[in-house]
Design an enzyme around this catalytic site. Structure first.
Site, PDB file in Angstrom:
ATOM      1  N   LYS A  33       0.809  -1.233   0.000  1.00 41.27           N
ATOM      2  CA  LYS A  33       0.000   0.000   0.000  1.00 41.27           C
ATOM      3  C   LYS A  33       0.843   1.286   0.000  1.00 41.27           C
ATOM      4  CE  LYS A  33      -4.344  -1.330   2.167  1.00 41.27           C
ATOM      5  NZ  LYS A  33      -5.217  -1.002   3.306  1.00 41.27           N
TER       6      LYS A  33
ATOM      7  N   ASP B 169      -9.869   3.800   2.339  1.00 42.11           N
ATOM      8  CA  ASP B 169     -10.074   3.339   3.723  1.00 42.11           C
ATOM      9  C   ASP B 169     -10.640   4.473   4.589  1.00 42.11           C
ATOM     10  OD1 ASP B 169      -9.341   0.679   3.500  1.00 42.11           O
ATOM     11  OD2 ASP B 169      -7.230   1.059   3.926  1.00 42.11           O
TER      12      ASP B 169
HETATM   13  N1  LIG Z   1     -12.657  -2.455   8.520  1.00 43.98           N
HETATM   14  C1  LIG Z   1     -11.713  -2.267   7.614  1.00 43.98           C
HETATM   15  O1  LIG Z   1     -11.993  -2.058   6.409  1.00 43.98           O
HETATM   16  C2  LIG Z   1     -10.267  -2.244   8.032  1.00 43.98           C
HETATM   17  C3  LIG Z   1      -9.299  -1.623   7.217  1.00 43.98           C
HETATM   18  C4  LIG Z   1      -7.972  -1.600   7.646  1.00 43.98           C
HETATM   19  C5  LIG Z   1      -7.619  -2.199   8.841  1.00 43.98           C
HETATM   20  N2  LIG Z   1      -8.589  -2.818   9.598  1.00 43.98           N
HETATM   21  C6  LIG Z   1      -8.225  -3.455  10.888  1.00 43.98           C
HETATM   22  O2  LIG Z   1      -7.721  -2.443  11.722  1.00 43.98           O
HETATM   23  C7  LIG Z   1      -6.727  -2.970  12.606  1.00 43.98           C
HETATM   24  C8  LIG Z   1      -5.482  -2.084  12.536  1.00 43.98           C
HETATM   25  O3  LIG Z   1      -4.929  -2.138  11.223  1.00 43.98           O
HETATM   26  P1  LIG Z   1      -3.624  -1.286  10.823  1.00 43.98           P
HETATM   27  O4  LIG Z   1      -3.308  -1.674   9.432  1.00 43.98           O
HETATM   28  O5  LIG Z   1      -3.776   0.147  11.158  1.00 43.98           O
HETATM   29  O6  LIG Z   1      -2.549  -1.929  11.827  1.00 43.98           O
HETATM   30  P2  LIG Z   1      -1.156  -1.299  12.285  1.00 43.98           P
HETATM   31  O7  LIG Z   1      -0.606  -0.427  11.211  1.00 43.98           O
HETATM   32  O8  LIG Z   1      -0.358  -2.447  12.810  1.00 43.98           O
HETATM   33  O9  LIG Z   1      -1.552  -0.329  13.505  1.00 43.98           O
HETATM   34  C9  LIG Z   1      -2.098  -0.799  14.722  1.00 43.98           C
HETATM   35  C10 LIG Z   1      -1.680   0.162  15.812  1.00 43.98           C
HETATM   36  O10 LIG Z   1      -2.303  -0.257  17.032  1.00 43.98           O
HETATM   37  C11 LIG Z   1      -1.280  -0.289  18.049  1.00 43.98           C
HETATM   38  N3  LIG Z   1      -1.630  -1.233  19.092  1.00 43.98           N
HETATM   39  C12 LIG Z   1      -1.534  -2.600  19.069  1.00 43.98           C
HETATM   40  N4  LIG Z   1      -1.938  -3.097  20.251  1.00 43.98           N
HETATM   41  C13 LIG Z   1      -2.276  -2.036  21.038  1.00 43.98           C
HETATM   42  C14 LIG Z   1      -2.752  -1.912  22.359  1.00 43.98           C
HETATM   43  N5  LIG Z   1      -2.949  -3.004  23.162  1.00 43.98           N
HETATM   44  N6  LIG Z   1      -3.010  -0.678  22.842  1.00 43.98           N
HETATM   45  C15 LIG Z   1      -2.820   0.392  22.070  1.00 43.98           C
HETATM   46  N7  LIG Z   1      -2.357   0.359  20.815  1.00 43.98           N
HETATM   47  C16 LIG Z   1      -2.094  -0.859  20.302  1.00 43.98           C
HETATM   48  C17 LIG Z   1      -0.055  -0.714  17.290  1.00 43.98           C
HETATM   49  O11 LIG Z   1       1.103  -0.458  18.055  1.00 43.98           O
HETATM   50  P3  LIG Z   1       2.420  -1.358  17.737  1.00 43.98           P
HETATM   51  O12 LIG Z   1       2.938  -0.886  16.426  1.00 43.98           O
HETATM   52  O13 LIG Z   1       3.338  -1.074  18.873  1.00 43.98           O
HETATM   53  O14 LIG Z   1       1.942  -2.796  17.696  1.00 43.98           O
HETATM   54  C18 LIG Z   1      -0.161   0.167  16.049  1.00 43.98           C
HETATM   55  O15 LIG Z   1       0.271   1.469  16.286  1.00 43.98           O
HETATM   56  C19 LIG Z   1      -6.501  -4.416  12.150  1.00 43.98           C
HETATM   57  O16 LIG Z   1      -7.228  -5.268  12.999  1.00 43.98           O
HETATM   58  C20 LIG Z   1      -7.083  -4.456  10.753  1.00 43.98           C
HETATM   59  O17 LIG Z   1      -7.597  -5.735  10.413  1.00 43.98           O
HETATM   60  C21 LIG Z   1      -9.894  -2.842   9.225  1.00 43.98           C
END
Ligand SMILES: NC(=O)c1ccc[n+]([C@@H]2O[C@H](COP(=O)([O-])OP(=O)(O)OC[C@H]3O[C@@H](n4cnc5c(N)ncnc54)[C@H](OP(=O)(O)O)[C@@H]3O)[C@@H](O)[C@H]2O)c1
Length: 284
Positions: free
Chosen positions: A71, A107
């Site tokens: 991406k 998104d």
């Molecule tokens: N509905 C949709 O269309 C859609 C679209 C995109 C994503 N999503 C979902 O959204 C979620 C996040 O995706 P992403 O791509 O943004 O992931 P990402 O880039 O890995 O970001 C997740 C963030 O959450 C933080 N985090 C993890 N555990 C935490 C906790 N216990 N407390 C506070 N912060 C925490 C992570 O910190 P660290 O880096 O330190 O781990 C990171 O900064 C995923 O579950 C994904 O499946 C859904």
């Protein structure tokens, strides 16, 4: 029934892996519902540059969905990207138009559409986002640029990501931005009107996890969890049991595909057909 011809327009998802992608089923059902001469396939891709060169060379290659891990890299190989998508730092869609490759993200706009379609007014509201990763960047920039929210607070455990996002939001938007560690959750919940979980907490298989203890919820709050496996996360179940309005992540997932379809075809998407396919796939 989809029909093919020498003018069939090709759309595809690229990523690695892409075997799990729901996009072919969703988009082909939508093309079929409108009887369009389009087809959508999945290509596992490692070499993004060559994939985009291929797209550019094939006139009938109309649109691309881009998923993990490409991406961000794909942005290097398109001709045009909006300022907001450049600030977000990732895109999930490429459109082949008049010989040019146009990159964009759906998104953030898909998340905003999920809120609006569910009757949530963002203007004048305090929004609390948990997580500062890729999805949070897309949603926070979109809300900060396209709504008149009162204040955007973002909490995360990852200090570096959080500071990077804060710096970019302050530079790229006029919104009032506050960021902090998760230890500030109780105070942040006191003044939040809309809460958006953008962390993977609660996602399958760790379905018993939630970042928000139920006693922190206040009447009138709206809770949007972008996690969509399971369809109802613990966070949403807890919020619902307190009588709060909840928006499941599947609404964002559906709407990012709806917005892609509309850019691929220039037509209004058959949303209910797309919703049925998404729900069938996620509940089977
Ligand atoms: N509905 C949709 O269309 C859609 C679209 C995109 C994503 N999503 C979902 O959204 C979620 C996040 O995706 P992403 O791509 O943004 O992931 P990402 O880039 O890995 O970001 C997740 C963030 O959450 C933080 N985090 C993890 N555990 C935490 C906790 N216990 N407390 C506070 N912060 C925490 C992570 O910190 P660290 O880096 O330190 O781990 C990171 O900064 C995923 O579950 C994904 O499946 C859904």
């Amino acid at each position: 029934m989809i029909s093919f011809s020498s003018k069939t327009q090709l759309c595809a998802v690229i990523g690695n892996p892409v075997g799990h992608s729901l996009s072919p089923a969703i988009h082909n059902a939508a093309f079929g519902a409108l009887d369009l001469d389009f087809i959508y396939v999945a290509f596992p891709v490692e070499d993004v540059k060559s994939a985009l060169e291929g797209m550019r060379a094939l006139e009938n290659f109309r649109g691309l969905s881009v998923t993990i891990p490409h991406k961000t890299e794909v942005m290097k190989y398109v001709d045009e990207i909006s300022d907001v998508d450049r600030s977000i730092g990732s895109i999930n869609t490429v459109i082949h138009e008049n010989g040019k490759l146009i990159g964009l993200g759906t998104d953030g706009t898909g998340a905003l559409k999920a809120l609006v379609d569910n009757g949530v007014e963002v203007d004048g509201k305090n929004v609390l986002m948990l997580g500062a990763g890729g999805a949070s960047r897309a949603i926070s920039f979109t809300l900060a640029r396209k709504t008149r929210l009162a204040e955007l607070a973002i909490l995360d455990v990852n200090e570096a990501l959080l500071q990077g996002l804060k710096t970019d939001l302050v530079a790229g938007t006029d919104a009032v931005i506050k960021t902090g560690a998760m230890t500030g959750l109780a105070a942040a919940m006191e003044c939040a009107d809309i809460i958006v979980n953008c962390t993977p907490v609660g996602m399958h298989p760790k379905v018993d996890a939630s970042l928000i203890p139920p006693e922190l919820f206040r009447p009138g709050q709206v809770v949007f969890d972008i996690v969509y496996t399971p369809l109802e996360t613990k966070l949403l179940a807890d919020a619902k049991s307190r009588g709060l309005k909840v928006i499941p992540g599947v609404e964002m997932f559906l709407n990012q595909a709806v917005l892609q379809f509309e850019r691929f075809t220039g037509l209004a998407a058959p949303v209910e057909v797309m919703r049925r396919v998404v729900m069938e796939r996620l509940t089977s």
